[in-house]
Design an enzyme around this catalytic site. Sequence first.
Site, PDB file in Angstrom:
ATOM      1  N   HIS A  89      42.186  42.546  34.443  1.00 64.02           N
ATOM      2  CA  HIS A  89      42.351  41.388  35.331  1.00 64.02           C
ATOM      3  C   HIS A  89      41.032  41.060  36.029  1.00 64.02           C
ATOM      4  O   HIS A  89      40.226  41.947  36.318  1.00 64.02           O
ATOM      5  CB  HIS A  89      43.472  41.607  36.351  1.00 64.02           C
ATOM      6  CG  HIS A  89      43.222  42.672  37.378  1.00 64.02           C
ATOM      7  ND1 HIS A  89      42.649  42.417  38.606  1.00 64.02           N
ATOM      8  CD2 HIS A  89      43.495  43.998  37.375  1.00 64.02           C
ATOM      9  CE1 HIS A  89      42.580  43.537  39.313  1.00 64.02           C
ATOM     10  NE2 HIS A  89      43.083  44.511  38.582  1.00 64.02           N
ATOM     11  N   ASP A  91      40.992  38.792  38.844  1.00 65.16           N
ATOM     12  CA  ASP A  91      41.198  38.446  40.255  1.00 65.16           C
ATOM     13  C   ASP A  91      40.917  39.673  41.112  1.00 65.16           C
ATOM     14  O   ASP A  91      41.030  40.818  40.642  1.00 65.16           O
ATOM     15  CB  ASP A  91      42.618  37.933  40.493  1.00 65.16           C
ATOM     16  CG  ASP A  91      43.691  38.971  40.138  1.00 65.16           C
ATOM     17  OD1 ASP A  91      43.636  39.514  39.009  1.00 65.16           O
ATOM     18  OD2 ASP A  91      44.565  39.238  40.976  1.00 65.16           O
ATOM     19  N   ASP A 120      37.690  47.650  40.676  1.00 59.86           N
ATOM     20  CA  ASP A 120      39.042  47.102  40.519  1.00 59.86           C
ATOM     21  C   ASP A 120      38.990  45.573  40.452  1.00 59.86           C
ATOM     22  O   ASP A 120      39.112  44.905  41.449  1.00 59.86           O
ATOM     23  CB  ASP A 120      39.910  47.550  41.699  1.00 59.86           C
ATOM     24  CG  ASP A 120      41.348  47.067  41.604  1.00 59.86           C
ATOM     25  OD1 ASP A 120      41.791  46.694  40.503  1.00 59.86           O
ATOM     26  OD2 ASP A 120      42.022  47.049  42.654  1.00 59.86           O
ATOM     27  N   GLU A 154      46.897  39.746  39.157  1.00 64.96           N
ATOM     28  CA  GLU A 154      47.356  41.133  39.215  1.00 64.96           C
ATOM     29  C   GLU A 154      47.464  41.619  40.655  1.00 64.96           C
ATOM     30  O   GLU A 154      48.358  42.409  40.982  1.00 64.96           O
ATOM     31  CB  GLU A 154      46.394  42.043  38.430  1.00 64.96           C
ATOM     32  CG  GLU A 154      46.916  43.458  38.206  1.00 64.96           C
ATOM     33  CD  GLU A 154      46.603  44.424  39.326  1.00 64.96           C
ATOM     34  OE1 GLU A 154      47.175  45.526  39.345  1.00 64.96           O
ATOM     35  OE2 GLU A 154      45.781  44.087  40.218  1.00 64.96           O
ATOM     36  N   GLU A 155      46.568  41.159  41.525  1.00 63.32           N
ATOM     37  CA  GLU A 155      46.551  41.648  42.902  1.00 63.32           C
ATOM     38  C   GLU A 155      47.651  41.038  43.769  1.00 63.32           C
ATOM     39  O   GLU A 155      47.791  41.409  44.932  1.00 63.32           O
ATOM     40  CB  GLU A 155      45.183  41.368  43.544  1.00 63.32           C
ATOM     41  CG  GLU A 155      44.016  42.100  42.886  1.00 63.32           C
ATOM     42  CD  GLU A 155      44.058  43.609  43.062  1.00 63.32           C
ATOM     43  OE1 GLU A 155      45.006  44.111  43.703  1.00 63.32           O
ATOM     44  OE2 GLU A 155      43.154  44.285  42.554  1.00 63.32           O
ATOM     45  N   ASP A 178      42.410  50.328  34.664  1.00 62.40           N
ATOM     46  CA  ASP A 178      42.615  49.822  36.019  1.00 62.40           C
ATOM     47  C   ASP A 178      43.064  50.913  36.986  1.00 62.40           C
ATOM     48  O   ASP A 178      43.760  50.632  37.946  1.00 62.40           O
ATOM     49  CB  ASP A 178      43.665  48.697  35.965  1.00 62.40           C
ATOM     50  CG  ASP A 178      43.795  47.938  37.270  1.00 62.40           C
ATOM     51  OD1 ASP A 178      42.825  47.897  38.039  1.00 62.40           O
ATOM     52  OD2 ASP A 178      44.883  47.382  37.524  1.00 62.40           O
ATOM     53  N   HIS A 446      39.642  48.067  47.048  1.00 66.68           N
ATOM     54  CA  HIS A 446      40.237  47.370  48.194  1.00 66.68           C
ATOM     55  C   HIS A 446      39.553  47.736  49.507  1.00 66.68           C
ATOM     56  O   HIS A 446      40.055  47.357  50.573  1.00 66.68           O
ATOM     57  CB  HIS A 446      41.737  47.654  48.298  1.00 66.68           C
ATOM     58  CG  HIS A 446      42.541  47.104  47.169  1.00 66.68           C
ATOM     59  ND1 HIS A 446      43.861  46.723  47.295  1.00 66.68           N
ATOM     60  CD2 HIS A 446      42.235  46.849  45.874  1.00 66.68           C
ATOM     61  CE1 HIS A 446      44.308  46.277  46.139  1.00 66.68           C
ATOM     62  NE2 HIS A 446      43.329  46.355  45.251  1.00 66.68           N
TER      63      HIS A 446
END
Length: 473
Positions: A89, A91, A120, A154-155, A178, A446
Site C-alpha cells: 500500500h 497511503d 510502513d 490500507e491505513e 507490511d 506511525h
Amino acid sequence: MVEQINWLAEVNKQKDSIIQTTQELLKIKSILDEENTSKEFPFGEGVAQALHYLLNKGSEDGFQSKNVDNYAGHIEFGEGEESVGVLCHVDVVPEGSGWSSDPFGAEIRDGKIYARGAIDDKGPTIAAYYAMKIVKELSLSLSRRVRMIIGTDEESNWRCVEHYFKHEEMPTMGFAPDADFPIIYAEKGIADIHLIKKKNQNHISSQNDIVLESFQSGSRFNMVPEFAEAKLTIKGDAEQILLHFDSFKSEHKLQGKGYVEDTDIILQLEGKSAHGSLPHLGINAGIHLLSFLKKIQLDEEAQTFVTFVTDYFEEDTKGKALNVEFEDDITGELTINAGILSYHRNGESKIGINVRYPVTNDFEKTKSSIEAACEKYDMTVQIVSHMEPNHVDKDHELIKTLQRVYQEQTGEDATLLSIGGGTYARSLEAGVAFGPLFPGREETAHQKDEYIIIDDLLKATAIYAQAIYELAQ
C-alpha cells in the site's frame, strides 16, 4: 538454479535506483483526504499521485500495469493460470508533530531514510517492486504469474482492496511486506468502533461554576493520540485551575500548557503516538487530560463523559474494565486503543476505539460486553469497520517456502509470529505478512522520525526476490 543465484549481489547492482525510487515515492504526501475526495480521486489527490507514480514506473520497466478506478492497481509479469500476489500500500498515516526533519523530505542520515511511510509501507513496497524487477530481468522459468497489488486505503478502511477484488482475480497465494520478519502467519481480528452519546434534547443549562465546552483528542482509530485539548468556562478563579494543571503535568512528567483565552481556559496536553495494535507503547494524551479533568467538579453532562472514558480506558489497554479481556496461544492478548475522544457541550460525544482480538475470540460476545457497558451510560455502539482474523496453517506450502527462503538468506530460524496489526495478507485465501522489519530493529511505524535502514531495505529486497522466484516456479 536458485542455488546459483546470489540474490543480494543482484540487488546491489540496483542499489542506487532502489534508494532513489524509495525517496521519490516517500516525497509524495499520500495521506487520506476525506474532505477533497471525488470520483477521480476517491481518497484524495495525494494518494492517487502515489498510485500513479508506481504504476507508471511499472509500465516504464516493462511490466503490465493497470489502474483500477484510482482505488488500487497492479503491476504484473509472467504467464500461467495461477498467480503469486504481493500486496502493498502507498497511503500513509498523518505525519504528526515533533520530527527532526521534513516528514516528506526522505532525508538520508546515518544510513537511514527518514520519512512518513519509510517502513510502513512505501520502503517495503519498493523493495518488493525491485525484487520483481530482478526476477523478471533474469528471465527465469516460472509457471505462475507474479502480481503486485497496490492499495491506497490500507491505513483506514480497506475500501481500496474491497473495490479491487470486485473487479480483479484473487491470487493463488502471496504475502504482504507490511510487518515483521520472519513470517507472520496469524493476525488478530480488527474492529473500529464508535461509542456515541447523542445530544440530550432535554438538557438544562448548567449552573456549575466550571463547564467543559469541548474536548478533542486523536483523529484515527489506529493511532494513540499524541495531543489533547479541552476548553472550559469558569465563573471563579482561573489561576487555580492552571496551577493544578501545572502540578498534574509535573507529577506525570508530561508536556503541555494552559492559558486563558477571552472567557475560556484552554488546556493542552502532549502524549506519545504509537500504532493502535500496541497502545501500551504510547502515551494517550486524551486519557491523561481527562484524568486531570476528573479531579475537577465539572457540569453533569461533561462529568458523565469524563467518568466513562477514565473508568473503562485509563491504564487499561486490555479491556479488563469492559469485561472483554481475552488471550490465546496463537495471537496473544486482546487490546483496545481509545484513538478518538470527542466532546461538545450540548452536542454529540464520540469515542472511537480500535479493538484487536485473538484468532479464537468470539467477537460477537466481545461486542455484547461493550454494548452492556455503554448501555449504563445511555451510549450506542456503532461498528465502523471489522476485519476477521487471518491464520494460515504452519504446514501450508506458502509457509514452508518462505521459511526456507528466510533461513537461506539470513542464516536464522524462521520463527512463526502473530501480530495485532492488519495487513493485506488477510485478503488472500492463503496469505501471510513477510517483513520488512528484522528481529531486534526499532519499530517506528506511525511514529515521528519514522525510518528504514538502507542495508535492511536491500536485504529485504533480496529475500523477496528469492521468495517470488520460488513461489512462482
